[in-house]
Design a protein around this motif. Structure first.
Motif, PDB file in Angstrom:
ATOM      1  N   GLY A 176      -3.584  26.912  10.711  1.00 23.65           N
ATOM      2  CA  GLY A 176      -2.728  27.266  11.839  1.00 23.65           C
ATOM      3  C   GLY A 176      -2.583  28.760  12.055  1.00 23.65           C
ATOM      4  O   GLY A 176      -3.512  29.547  11.845  1.00 23.65           O
ATOM      5  N   LEU A 177      -1.397  29.147  12.479  1.00 21.71           N
ATOM      6  CA  LEU A 177      -1.119  30.530  12.878  1.00 21.71           C
ATOM      7  C   LEU A 177      -0.479  31.359  11.778  1.00 21.71           C
ATOM      8  O   LEU A 177      -0.429  32.583  11.879  1.00 21.71           O
ATOM      9  N   ASP A 178       0.017  30.699  10.726  1.00 23.61           N
ATOM     10  CA  ASP A 178       0.689  31.395   9.642  1.00 23.61           C
ATOM     11  C   ASP A 178      -0.207  31.369   8.407  1.00 23.61           C
ATOM     12  O   ASP A 178      -0.272  30.369   7.689  1.00 23.61           O
ATOM     13  N   LEU A 179      -0.908  32.468   8.163  1.00 23.47           N
ATOM     14  CA  LEU A 179      -1.896  32.547   7.081  1.00 23.47           C
ATOM     15  C   LEU A 179      -1.582  33.756   6.196  1.00 23.47           C
ATOM     16  O   LEU A 179      -2.368  34.702   6.126  1.00 23.47           O
ATOM     17  N   PRO A 180      -0.471  33.761   5.493  1.00 23.24           N
ATOM     18  CA  PRO A 180      -0.063  34.974   4.774  1.00 23.24           C
ATOM     19  C   PRO A 180      -1.037  35.399   3.687  1.00 23.24           C
ATOM     20  O   PRO A 180      -1.300  36.611   3.528  1.00 23.24           O
ATOM     21  N   HIS A 181      -1.589  34.460   2.924  1.00 18.99           N
ATOM     22  CA  HIS A 181      -2.497  34.835   1.842  1.00 18.99           C
ATOM     23  C   HIS A 181      -3.814  35.387   2.404  1.00 18.99           C
ATOM     24  O   HIS A 181      -4.354  36.367   1.885  1.00 18.99           O
ATOM     25  N   THR A 182      -4.320  34.745   3.448  1.00 24.55           N
ATOM     26  CA  THR A 182      -5.559  35.215   4.060  1.00 24.55           C
ATOM     27  C   THR A 182      -5.355  36.583   4.699  1.00 24.55           C
ATOM     28  O   THR A 182      -6.190  37.488   4.550  1.00 24.55           O
ATOM     29  N   ARG A 183      -4.243  36.758   5.394  1.00 25.96           N
ATOM     30  CA  ARG A 183      -3.929  38.063   5.990  1.00 25.96           C
ATOM     31  C   ARG A 183      -3.889  39.142   4.919  1.00 25.96           C
ATOM     32  O   ARG A 183      -4.466  40.229   5.086  1.00 25.96           O
ATOM     33  N   GLN A 196      -8.499  36.797  13.281  1.00 26.01           N
ATOM     34  CA  GLN A 196      -7.691  35.889  14.085  1.00 26.01           C
ATOM     35  C   GLN A 196      -7.303  34.601  13.370  1.00 26.01           C
ATOM     36  O   GLN A 196      -8.154  33.904  12.832  1.00 26.01           O
ATOM     37  N   PRO A 197      -6.024  34.254  13.380  1.00 24.60           N
ATOM     38  CA  PRO A 197      -5.601  32.939  12.893  1.00 24.60           C
ATOM     39  C   PRO A 197      -5.709  31.894  14.005  1.00 24.60           C
ATOM     40  O   PRO A 197      -5.957  32.218  15.169  1.00 24.60           O
ATOM     41  N   GLY A 198      -5.509  30.645  13.631  1.00 23.85           N
ATOM     42  CA  GLY A 198      -5.257  29.585  14.608  1.00 23.85           C
ATOM     43  C   GLY A 198      -6.355  29.295  15.596  1.00 23.85           C
ATOM     44  O   GLY A 198      -6.064  28.952  16.741  1.00 23.85           O
ATOM     45  N   GLU A 199      -7.628  29.360  15.176  1.00 21.16           N
ATOM     46  CA  GLU A 199      -8.690  28.991  16.115  1.00 21.16           C
ATOM     47  C   GLU A 199      -8.806  27.472  16.251  1.00 21.16           C
ATOM     48  O   GLU A 199      -9.173  26.978  17.310  1.00 21.16           O
ATOM     49  N   GLU A 200      -8.474  26.753  15.187  1.00 25.73           N
ATOM     50  CA  GLU A 200      -8.664  25.305  15.176  1.00 25.73           C
ATOM     51  C   GLU A 200      -7.535  24.582  15.925  1.00 25.73           C
ATOM     52  O   GLU A 200      -6.736  23.847  15.360  1.00 25.73           O
ATOM     53  N   GLY A 201      -7.482  24.835  17.224  1.00 24.33           N
ATOM     54  CA  GLY A 201      -6.545  24.123  18.077  1.00 24.33           C
ATOM     55  C   GLY A 201      -5.202  24.784  18.280  1.00 24.33           C
ATOM     56  O   GLY A 201      -4.335  24.229  18.970  1.00 24.33           O
ATOM     57  N   PHE A 202      -5.003  25.985  17.740  1.00 27.26           N
ATOM     58  CA  PHE A 202      -3.694  26.631  17.820  1.00 27.26           C
ATOM     59  C   PHE A 202      -3.662  27.816  18.787  1.00 27.26           C
ATOM     60  O   PHE A 202      -2.676  28.553  18.824  1.00 27.26           O
ATOM     61  N   ASP A 251     -12.555  34.666  12.841  1.00 27.56           N
ATOM     62  CA  ASP A 251     -11.388  33.783  12.738  1.00 27.56           C
ATOM     63  C   ASP A 251     -11.157  33.392  11.283  1.00 27.56           C
ATOM     64  O   ASP A 251     -12.071  33.403  10.463  1.00 27.56           O
ATOM     65  N   MET A 252      -9.911  33.015  10.951  1.00 27.72           N
ATOM     66  CA  MET A 252      -9.500  32.959   9.547  1.00 27.72           C
ATOM     67  C   MET A 252      -8.992  31.600   9.072  1.00 27.72           C
ATOM     68  O   MET A 252      -8.807  31.407   7.872  1.00 27.72           O
ATOM     69  N   ASP A 253      -8.704  30.658   9.967  1.00 28.24           N
ATOM     70  CA  ASP A 253      -7.978  29.457   9.561  1.00 28.24           C
ATOM     71  C   ASP A 253      -8.902  28.335   9.103  1.00 28.24           C
ATOM     72  O   ASP A 253     -10.078  28.287   9.443  1.00 28.24           O
ATOM     73  N   ALA A 254      -8.307  27.418   8.322  1.00 28.45           N
ATOM     74  CA  ALA A 254      -9.024  26.269   7.773  1.00 28.45           C
ATOM     75  C   ALA A 254      -8.626  25.004   8.525  1.00 28.45           C
ATOM     76  O   ALA A 254      -7.892  25.045   9.515  1.00 28.45           O
ATOM     77  N   LEU A 255      -9.115  23.867   8.019  1.00 29.71           N
ATOM     78  CA  LEU A 255      -8.861  22.559   8.641  1.00 29.71           C
ATOM     79  C   LEU A 255      -8.020  21.678   7.719  1.00 29.71           C
ATOM     80  O   LEU A 255      -8.104  21.792   6.489  1.00 29.71           O
ATOM     81  N   PRO A 256      -7.237  20.755   8.299  1.00 26.63           N
ATOM     82  CA  PRO A 256      -6.395  19.865   7.485  1.00 26.63           C
ATOM     83  C   PRO A 256      -7.192  18.672   6.960  1.00 26.63           C
ATOM     84  O   PRO A 256      -7.105  17.557   7.487  1.00 26.63           O
TER      85      PRO A 256
END
Length: 397
Positions: free
Chosen positions: A29-36, A134-140, A77-82
């Protein structure tokens, strides 16, 4: 350009370590503190102006060249999938229910190493490079959030990007190849949700009820027929109902049935036409079964449209860096969706696919992006680092 591939390979241990660390700690999602924080740590010793997002965990870094000039934007982009990971890799996800199955961990590592490479060649740049993590590419809609927070004005109004580029790794393309095309590259994606409302009753007496289940089933068939009859064959459109649920047990006719799915299109007129088809077909099919239908269409990402001039530049850089036979023109778009489209609506640019299929894996059976078993050839990351850096040097040299 001739040195870029070698310089990228020299950075490969750093690129590899960053990718694997992020892969172990996927965030959604949009909140990726460790990745940031991993991105900030990777950039901390470089001569960059770093800006952190306010409402989202984004990182924007600016590298000022030695002389004035235009701005080039590079996105990772930085986010993962559930989803659960089943690759068996030694650095597999340590977070239950989260996996970097689309390769965004490689994008982050490639862009961070490209920033390091370019910082070492800052004296060759006339202008500036805007690195978009960028966070939140996967639908956010992460790119849209970053634009709303001032991404394109991060260097002031005079420094708005004149070109924007992104790479996306693919597990079904030979490692190190670059695939792209001008014009529409990826589809617009909308989500459709339909609730069919009838009248519940005993399953042995359907004549005393208004059964929403056959109405829903009829809608699915009618929607597919309408797409094939009303949309021209040369205007791609896909409507898939992927989720259908109704009822609780064997002897009860439920009051409602629910279904949802996705619409994929490659132009604004066709996109709107398909939305109208869904509303009309569902309404009147429900009425024909003595039911009603509530239909909602949630707008998703726009069409990803590559600028022809940007594609020419990206192709030329790819040939110089990777080799002439490693850059291929795609014969047609794909109907996946990508929120880099928000950037390309405002800045001429291009997205390309970077091959990441391991050499020992058959392309025909390789687990694709979004598979719980997808594996990427990590050596391809050096190619991505070199192409990212080459784009900036070509535009600002």
């Amino acid at each position: 350009m001739s040195d870029l591939a070698a310089q990228a390979r020299a950075l490969q241990p750093r690129t590899l370590a960053m990718r694997r660390a992020i892969h172990r700690r996927p965030e959604i999602g949009l909140d990726l503190p460790h990745t940031r924080d991993a991105v900030v740590d990777a950039l901390v010793d470089l001569p960059l102006q770093v800006h952190l997002g306010v409402g989202v965990s984004s990182v924007v870094a600016v590298l000022e060249g030695a002389r004035p000039g235009p701005t080039v934007l590079l996105r990772g982009d930085m986010d993962a999938l559930p989803m659960h990971e089943d690759t068996g890799l030694e650095f597999s996800s340590e977070v239950d229910g989260a996996m970097h199955a689309c390769g965004h961990d490689t994008h982050v590592a490639m862009l961070a190493s490209a920033a390091r490479l370019l910082a070492g060649r800052r004296d060759e740049l006339a202008g500036r490079v805007l690195f978009m993590f960028q966070p939140g590419e996967e639908g956010f809609h992460g790119a849209r959030h970053m634009i709303d927070e001032g991404l394109l004005d991060a260097t002031g109004p005079a420094g708005r990007p004149e070109r924007a580029y992104a790479l996306h790794i693919s597990a079904t393309i030979p490692a190190g190849e670059l695939h792209l095309r001008p014009g529409p590259l990826m589809a617009a994606a909308d989500t459709v949700r339909i609730t069919v409302r009838g009248r519940g009753g005993h399953a042995s007496a359907p004549h005393d009820a208004a059964d929403p289940v056959p109405a829903a089933a009829a809608m699915i068939g009618a929607l597919q027929t309408a797409i094939s009859r009303e949309i021209a064959a040369h205007d791609p459109a896909v409507l898939t109902i992927a989720h259908l649920t109704a009822g609780t047990t064997t002897n009860v006719i439920p009051e409602t049935a629910f279904m949802e799915g996705t619409i994929r299109t490659l132009s604004a007129p066709v996109r709107e036409h398909v939305r109208e088809i869904v509303r009309r077909v569902c309404r009147y099919t429900a009425l024909a079964h003595g039911c009603s239908a509530d239909v909602s269409v949630e707008p998703g990402y726009p069409v990803t449209v590559n600028d022809a001039g940007a594609v020419d530049q990206l192709s030329a850089v790819g040939r110089d860096v990777l080799g002439r036979d490693r850059v291929l023109t795609m014969p047609s778009p794909i109907l996946g969706a990508e929120d880099f489209s928000y950037v390309l609506e405002q800045v001429p640019g291009a997205l390309a696919f970077l091959g990441g299929c391991p050499p020992a894996v058959d392309l025909a059976t390789a687990p694709a992006n979004h598979s719980n078993r997808v594996v990427f050839d990590e050596s391809a990351m050096a190619s991505g680092v070199a192409v990212y850096a080459g784009l900036a040097l070509d535009a600002l040299g």
